[in-house]
Design a protein around this motif. Structure first.
Motif, PDB file in Angstrom:
ATOM      1  N   LYS A   1      -6.447  -2.111   5.079  1.00 25.59           N
ATOM      2  CA  LYS A   1      -5.678  -1.627   3.923  1.00 25.59           C
ATOM      3  C   LYS A   1      -4.545  -0.716   4.404  1.00 25.59           C
ATOM      4  CE  LYS A   1      -6.361   1.226  -0.227  1.00 25.59           C
ATOM      5  NZ  LYS A   1      -5.753   2.458   0.271  1.00 25.59           N
TER       6      LYS A   1
ATOM      7  N   GLU B   1      -5.531  -5.513  -6.446  1.00 23.55           N
ATOM      8  CA  GLU B   1      -6.581  -4.486  -6.405  1.00 23.55           C
ATOM      9  C   GLU B   1      -7.910  -5.056  -5.956  1.00 23.55           C
ATOM     10  OE1 GLU B   1      -6.861  -1.713  -9.507  1.00 23.55           O
ATOM     11  OE2 GLU B   1      -4.767  -1.128  -9.333  1.00 23.55           O
TER      12      GLU B   1
ATOM     13  N   LEU C   1       2.500  -0.335  -4.884  1.00 23.02           N
ATOM     14  CA  LEU C   1       1.275   0.322  -4.422  1.00 23.02           C
ATOM     15  C   LEU C   1       1.344   1.815  -4.710  1.00 23.02           C
ATOM     16  CD1 LEU C   1       0.743  -1.431  -0.964  1.00 23.02           C
ATOM     17  CD2 LEU C   1      -0.218  -2.053  -3.186  1.00 23.02           C
ATOM     18  N   GLU C   2       0.168   2.403  -4.919  1.00 19.85           N
ATOM     19  CA  GLU C   2       0.118   3.847  -5.154  1.00 19.85           C
ATOM     20  C   GLU C   2       0.587   4.584  -3.913  1.00 19.85           C
ATOM     21  OE1 GLU C   2      -3.523   5.561  -6.437  1.00 19.85           O
ATOM     22  OE2 GLU C   2      -3.122   5.197  -8.549  1.00 19.85           O
TER      23      GLU C   2
ATOM     24  N   CYS D   1       4.088  -2.918   4.732  1.00 25.26           N
ATOM     25  CA  CYS D   1       4.932  -2.964   3.523  1.00 25.26           C
ATOM     26  C   CYS D   1       6.037  -1.914   3.594  1.00 25.26           C
ATOM     27  CB  CYS D   1       4.080  -2.732   2.274  1.00 25.26           C
ATOM     28  SG  CYS D   1       2.989  -4.106   1.854  1.00 25.26           S
TER      29      CYS D   1
ATOM     30  N   GLU E   1      -0.392  -1.439   4.161  1.00 24.05           N
ATOM     31  CA  GLU E   1       0.537  -0.512   3.505  1.00 24.05           C
ATOM     32  C   GLU E   1       1.660  -0.088   4.452  1.00 24.05           C
ATOM     33  OE1 GLU E   1      -2.041   2.574   2.139  1.00 24.05           O
ATOM     34  OE2 GLU E   1      -2.601   1.508   0.305  1.00 24.05           O
TER      35      GLU E   1
ATOM     36  N   CYS F   1      -6.060  -2.586  -2.751  1.00 20.80           N
ATOM     37  CA  CYS F   1      -4.971  -1.604  -2.802  1.00 20.80           C
ATOM     38  C   CYS F   1      -4.770  -1.158  -4.249  1.00 20.80           C
ATOM     39  CB  CYS F   1      -3.674  -2.204  -2.283  1.00 20.80           C
ATOM     40  SG  CYS F   1      -3.726  -2.644  -0.536  1.00 20.80           S
ATOM     41  N   LYS F   2      -4.689   0.135  -4.458  1.00 23.17           N
ATOM     42  CA  LYS F   2      -4.442   0.653  -5.807  1.00 23.17           C
ATOM     43  C   LYS F   2      -2.965   0.473  -6.154  1.00 23.17           C
ATOM     44  CE  LYS F   2      -8.201   4.023  -5.944  1.00 23.17           C
ATOM     45  NZ  LYS F   2      -8.575   5.454  -6.103  1.00 23.17           N
ATOM     46  N   THR F   3      -2.711   0.033  -7.383  1.00 24.98           N
ATOM     47  CA  THR F   3      -1.332  -0.202  -7.817  1.00 24.98           C
ATOM     48  C   THR F   3      -0.938   0.802  -8.900  1.00 24.98           C
ATOM     49  OG1 THR F   3      -2.060  -1.806  -9.476  1.00 24.98           O
ATOM     50  CG2 THR F   3      -1.496  -2.662  -7.296  1.00 24.98           C
TER      51      THR F   3
END
Length: 613
Positions: free
Chosen positions: A365, A492, A439-440, A372, A369, A497-499
């Motif tokens: 994860k 998610e 993403l958060e 990204c 990120e 991954c938290k959005t």
């Protein structure tokens, strides 16, 4: 016979003739040896979907691409893939200026036949594959046999890594079987030499050296940028032939260099696959007639996906996703509707093992990120090549990325070029960049990013400026597409991954403001009409009727005049028309719908838009 020859030429003349014959035999032997070496070197390629160490035959995989013998200068801010997509549709309608690789050069023809040809094309369109096929076909005796004794390949991305001083002779010897060759004899006939300079846009040097610093001696060693510039400006081996491949974004820079010589320059452009070539690609990819036909028929019915398949690498991604779905027995019509959904399926299929293994979950994860973040920074800086320092800045290593994607070349490292990395295609980098904004916030990743924070409003503001930063176009489309409720749910659940769902509010506000701005214009330029259509493409990627209804509400009317609508435009406009409020109007004035060879008339098309089954 020898005594007769001695009597005829004398001792000195006889030995001179013998020496020339000996040199000729050596040259012929070496030409044969060189061709055999090139055939062996270029006959196999590392396929995008092969495992580590696996290769496929270039001849079996290669499909002839559409090439036009002309070019249009692309504006700096245009998005090359989408712009080329519109150009592709126009060419399919006109069927003019089509040409073939075999006729790009004609040394025996008109004196004004160019010795330098620029072959441009968008990212992933097949420039390198075409360059390699030229090398292979020449070596096999199928191409340019009368014209060139030797063809040499120079990869700009790889010579970026060369720090030692080089000469043209060194670059030639790098192509040779044992890095040895009769250099003196090779350079004696420069008019029989072709240099293929592949990927000019990826060369780091500005190549703006002063004339005095260029070299004219093939054996003179200088920094590789100066040597390459000397070859391009024809300060060295003036009578040799050049074939230069480049993305449209670097064409202006290349022209400045080429204009320094008095050479006539020819231009051609790779436009990708035609419809028939797309079908051929599917059959070569699946190697199973039944599955290939099923996959191709599905894509052909989905005109958005079918149109995007003009880009070979996108065609590969779509085939890869469909193949995985077939194995799982999934319904293709439910999962692969838009290009965003296809790319997300591709990503989740590659990472599925890591995101179900508790041991790797958190690390995977975090690496995703960081990747990204790297993609987003690259898009804003218009950068497609990354160095080791770019990865280290984010505590990211290539081995971690390889592990994350199970050795698939989603993010690749150049062979023989230790410090240069890239995404498999510009569109895939844009997809990761869009994902970054949804993403958060992660404090560690954010600190390492030049974007400072995942500010969607700032990104949209940059894209919506009057100068219209169209290089952000596909990133914004993906941003809308990933904001779909189901896709956010997949991110998610499958990527853990938290959005930030509230980002969709920013998208709606921006869209409504842009719609209001366009609606207030009493007259729209061609560019503003294209901007309006692009807004509809964003709504189509999102695929939410409620959002579309709220977004289009700010259009008092939809008015399009004097514009050709591509198939993709028609489908997206159809989606928006279906979600219009009753009080709104649609005006089409002197617009061209679809391609001339399509049997369906414009009235039938409008009926399909307004009254779908």
């Amino acid at each position: 016979a020898a005594q007769y020859a001695i009597g005829l030429f004398g001792n000195k003349g006889f030995y001179s003739v013998c020496l020339k014959l000996h040199v000729l035999v050596i040259e012929l032997d070496y030409k044969k040896k060189y061709r055999e070496h090139i055939q062996e070197k270029y006959q196999a390629i590392k396929d995008s979907n092969s495992r580590l160490g696996e290769h496929v035959s270039l001849n079996k995989r290669y499909i002839e691409l559409l090439i036009v013998k002309e070019h249009r200068q692309q504006k700096e801010k245009e998005h090359e893939i989408i712009t080329r997509g519109r150009r592709h549709a126009e060419l399919m309608a006109q069927q003019t200026s089509l040409t073939k690789i075999s006729v790009l050069f004609d040394p025996e023809g008109d004196l004004r036949s160019p010795r330098t040809v620029v072959l441009q094309g968008a990212a992933g369109i097949g420039k390198t594959m075409t360059a390699r096929k030229i090398m292979l076909d020449w070596a096999a005796g199928k191409l340019y046999q009368k014209y060139f004794d030797y063809v040499f390949y120079i990869n700009c991305r790889k010579i970026n890594c060369v720090t030692a001083w080089q000469s043209i002779a060194d670059l030639v010897l790098n192509n040779c079987p044992d890095e040895k060759g009769p250099i003196k004899e090779i350079f004696e006939n420069p008019e029989k030499l072709l240099f293929i300079i592949d990927g000019f846009d990826e060369f780091n040097s500005l190549l703006d050296m002063e004339e005095v610093s260029l070299c004219s001696d093939p054996s003179e060693k200088k920094p590789v940028g100066i040597v390459l510039c000397s070859l391009l400006r024809k300060k060295i081996l003036q009578k040799s032939f050049l074939l230069i491949t480049t993305r449209p974004t670097a064409l202006g820079k290349l022209q400045k260099i080429l204009n320094c010589s008095d050479e006539i320059v020819g231009y051609a452009e790779i436009m990708g696959f035609s419809g028939d070539e797309r079908e051929e690609y599917f059959h070569k990819f699946f190697c199973d007639e039944k599955k290939a036909a099923q996959a191709f028929n599905f894509v052909k019915d989905n005109e958005i996906l079918f149109t995007m398949c003009f880009v070979p690498i996108v065609c590969w991604i779509i085939c890869r996703v469909i193949k995985d779905q077939m194995k799982k027995g999934e319904d293709l019509t439910q999962t692969s509707q838009t290009i965003t959904s296809v790319y997300l399926l591709f990503l989740t299929s590659l990472t599925s093992d890591h995101f179900t293994d508790p041991e790797h979950m958190q690390t995977s994860k975090s690496n995703l990120e960081k990747l990204c973040s790297l993609a987003a920074d690259g898009i804003l800086e218009q950068k497609i090549l990354f160095e080791e320092g770019d990865l280290q800045k984010r505590n990211l290593s290539f081995s971690n990325i390889q592990s994350l994607f199970l050795n698939e070349s989603v993010f690749q490292k150049d062979v023989g070029c230790e410090s240069v990395y890239s995404f498999i295609h510009l569109s895939f980098q844009e997809f990761f960049a869009a994902l970054f904004y949804l993403l958060e916030e992660d404090e560690e990743t954010t600190k390492k990013s030049v974007t400072s924070k995942r500010d969607v409003s700032n990104l949209l503001k940059m894209y919506g400026k009057e100068s219209k930063n169209n290089y952000l176009m596909l990133t914004v489309r993906f941003l809308f597409g990933l904001s779909n409720k189901e896709r956010l749910n997949d991110i998610e659940k499958k990527l853990l991954c938290k959005t930030s769902p509230e980002k969709k509010v920013d998208l709606l506000k921006w869209f409504q403001a842009e719609a209001k701005k366009i609606s207030c214009l009493s007259y729209k330029t061609y560019k503003e009409l294209c901007d309006q259509i692009e807004l509809f493409h964003c709504l189509y990627e999102l695929q939410e009727e409620e959002f579309a209804d709220a977004a289009i509400n700010n259009f008092q009317e939809i008015r399009l005049e004097h514009i050709r609508l591509t198939t993709m435009d028609e489908i997206t406009l159809s989606f928006c028309v279906k979600n219009c409020c009753n009080k709104q109007s649609l005006y089409l004035c002197k617009c061209i719908l679809g391609l001339p060879e399509q049997k369906e008339g414009w009235i039938a098309k409008l009926r399909k838009w307004l009254f779908p089954l």
